[in-house]
Design a protein around this motif. Structure first.
Motif, short mmCIF file in Angstrom:
data_model
loop_
_atom_site.label_atom_id
_atom_site.label_comp_id
_atom_site.label_asym_id
_atom_site.label_seq_id
_atom_site.Cartn_x
_atom_site.Cartn_y
_atom_site.Cartn_z
N ASP A 54 1.28 -1.58 0.17
CA ASP A 54 0.09 -0.15 -0.02
C ASP A 54 1.14 0.81 0.17
N ARG A 55 0.26 2.75 -0.63
CA ARG A 55 1.19 3.52 -0.24
C ARG A 55 0.10 4.46 1.65
N ARG A 56 1.42 5.19 2.15
CA ARG A 56 1.65 5.83 3.42
C ARG A 56 1.24 6.95 3.11
N VAL A 57 -0.20 7.56 3.61
CA VAL A 57 -0.58 8.80 4.11
C VAL A 57 -0.12 9.18 4.56
N SER A 58 0.39 10.50 4.85
CA SER A 58 0.27 11.48 5.95
C SER A 58 0.36 12.53 5.93
N ALA A 59 0.33 13.18 7.54
CA ALA A 59 0.86 14.77 7.35
C ALA A 59 1.70 14.78 7.84
N TYR A 60 2.26 16.39 7.33
CA TYR A 60 3.49 16.80 7.84
C TYR A 60 3.37 17.89 8.48
N VAL A 61 3.42 19.02 9.24
CA VAL A 61 4.06 19.86 10.14
C VAL A 61 5.02 20.31 10.50
N LEU A 62 5.67 21.93 10.24
CA LEU A 62 7.19 22.10 10.98
C LEU A 62 7.20 21.82 12.73
N ARG A 63 7.61 21.16 13.33
CA ARG A 63 8.16 20.57 14.21
C ARG A 63 7.49 21.64 14.92
N ASP A 64 8.21 23.08 15.20
CA ASP A 64 7.74 24.38 15.99
C ASP A 64 6.10 24.52 16.30
N HIS A 65 5.68 23.94 15.10
CA HIS A 65 4.22 24.88 14.60
C HIS A 65 3.20 23.90 15.12
N HIS A 66 3.54 22.43 15.48
CA HIS A 66 2.92 21.36 16.07
C HIS A 66 1.99 21.62 16.95
N ARG A 67 2.22 22.98 17.65
CA ARG A 67 1.52 23.16 19.41
C ARG A 67 0.53 24.48 18.92
N PRO B 280 -2.60 26.00 17.35
CA PRO B 280 -4.43 25.73 17.60
C PRO B 280 -4.96 24.73 16.99
N ALA B 281 -4.41 25.19 16.21
CA ALA B 281 -5.70 25.45 14.44
C ALA B 281 -4.69 23.89 13.96
N THR B 282 -3.84 24.02 14.01
CA THR B 282 -2.36 22.95 13.56
C THR B 282 -2.93 21.46 13.90
N ALA B 283 -2.42 21.62 15.40
CA ALA B 283 -2.71 20.69 16.56
C ALA B 283 -4.45 19.96 15.60
N LEU B 284 -5.20 20.73 15.70
CA LEU B 284 -6.42 20.29 15.09
C LEU B 284 -6.65 20.02 14.05
N MET B 285 -6.26 20.08 13.12
CA MET B 285 -5.66 19.67 11.44
C MET B 285 -4.74 18.35 11.97
N LEU B 286 -4.35 18.18 12.29
CA LEU B 286 -3.80 16.99 12.33
C LEU B 286 -4.30 16.25 12.83
N GLU B 287 -4.94 16.56 14.45
CA GLU B 287 -5.94 15.21 14.97
C GLU B 287 -7.19 14.99 14.02
N THR B 288 -7.65 15.84 12.71
CA THR B 288 -8.13 15.22 12.43
C THR B 288 -8.27 14.65 11.96
N PHE B 289 -7.00 14.83 10.72
CA PHE B 289 -6.89 14.17 9.54
C PHE B 289 -6.35 13.17 10.44
N ARG B 290 -6.14 12.18 11.28
CA ARG B 290 -6.20 10.90 11.73
C ARG B 290 -7.43 10.40 13.16
N GLN B 291 -8.21 11.53 12.86
CA GLN B 291 -9.46 10.60 12.57
C GLN B 291 -10.15 10.58 12.11
N VAL B 292 -9.47 10.87 10.32
CA VAL B 292 -10.54 10.24 9.26
C VAL B 292 -9.73 9.46 8.31
#
Length: 300
Positions: A267-280, A282-294
């Motif tokens: 399979d191909r692996r689909v991932s979300a990427y974010v800069l380490r300094d930005h993952h906290r 709030p909007a970025t953290a919400l987007m990452l968690e929502t992608f994971r849930q989807v």
């Protein structure tokens, strides 16, 4: 830079006309007010008040500061309110860069989830295939990048980059409905050695060629296009067959083509990427968690 606390105190002194009046208004002692005003005068490098008997009068510098103090405090309050709104996800925006099949599946599902809870959070979407999408993130042109990888094609190691797994997307072969292997439920890549092929983006094509060579044949690539609808049209017309990701076929399927799983194909692996300094953020953290849930809820 002048401490905003001094400006607030100064504004209160000007309004009250005395240190004692400002102290009563703010709940400070008079010596504390005097001390902060002396600190403010040291910060600006000139006296702001002059004694006139028992009252205070503003110096020329004090008059200048008094004219600007109110608007400066209003601007600071407005900025604080906007920052609070962003922190509480009542405002703000987030920029996403995703590959086309994710833009049509994962992103809409995530956006719908977010809109139900945070209707004032705005989402901006641009498209790019990997690795360009991840480079867009590194350049600061987006906040979150969605990309896919195959074994051996992971993104370049980067201490400043965080990867969040979203889902594993199965790769299927797309055949015209009257194909000789249409009756099978699944096939192996070696069964398709004599076929003409339609190849996709460079990352998919490179992986496809490596897989074919691994089972002993060089693929005859007759067409190359990144357009998923064009790929299916070419397959339906009998000009070749193609490997396609399951995400595409979950929302777009030509009526004259069929898909079959390819055994022993990763399979191909689909991932979300974010800069380490930005993952906290709030909007970025919400987007990452929502992608994971989807991703957890999606079964291509």
């Amino acid at each position: 830079m002048v401490d905003p606390r001094y400006i607030r105190m100064f504004h209160a002194v000007v309004r009250a006309g005395s240190y004692a009046g400002a102290a009563r208004e703010l709940g400070y002692s008079q010596p504390a007010v005097s001390q902060q005003m002396r600190a403010l005068e040291r910060a600006v490098g000139t006296p702001l008040f002059a004694r006139a008997g028992r009252s205070l009068r503003l110096t020329a510098a004090g008059e200048v500061l008094a004219r600007h103090a109110g608007s400066a405090l209003r601007d600071l309050a407005a900025a604080q309110n906007q920052i609070t709104a962003i922190r509480q996800l009542r405002a703000g925006h987030i920029r996403i860069c995703a590959f086309p099949s994710a833009s049509a599946t994962i992103v809409p599902a995530a956006a719908a989830r977010i809109a139900r809870r945070h209707p004032d959070l705005r989402i901006q979407l641009t498209e790019a295939e990997p690795p360009d999408s991840v480079e867009t993130l590194r350049r600061g042109e987006c906040d979150v990048a969605l990309a896919f990888t195959y074994p051996g094609t992971a993104e370049q190691p980067d201490d400043d980059l965080i990867e969040v797994a979203v889902l594993d997307d199965p790769v299927v072969v797309v055949l015209p409905s009257g194909h000789r292997l249409a009756e099978r439920r699944s096939v192996e890549l070696v069964d398709l050695a004599g076929e003409r092929w339609i190849a996709g983006c460079s990352r998919c094509r490179d992986h496809f060629v490596r897989e074919c060579r691994a089972v002993g044949f060089e693929p005859d690539i007759a067409f190359t296009t990144d357009d998923n609808l064009a790929v299916q049209g070419l397959v339906a017309a009998g000009t070749g067959i193609a490997l396609m990701p399951g995400l595409v076929l979950s929302f777009l399927r030509h009526p004259k083509v069929i898909s079959r799983r390819v055994r022993k194909l990763d399979d191909r692996r689909v991932s979300a990427y974010v800069l380490r300094d930005h993952h906290r953020i709030p909007a970025t953290a919400l987007m990452l968690e929502t992608f994971r849930q989807v991703g957890a809820a999606t079964r291509p």
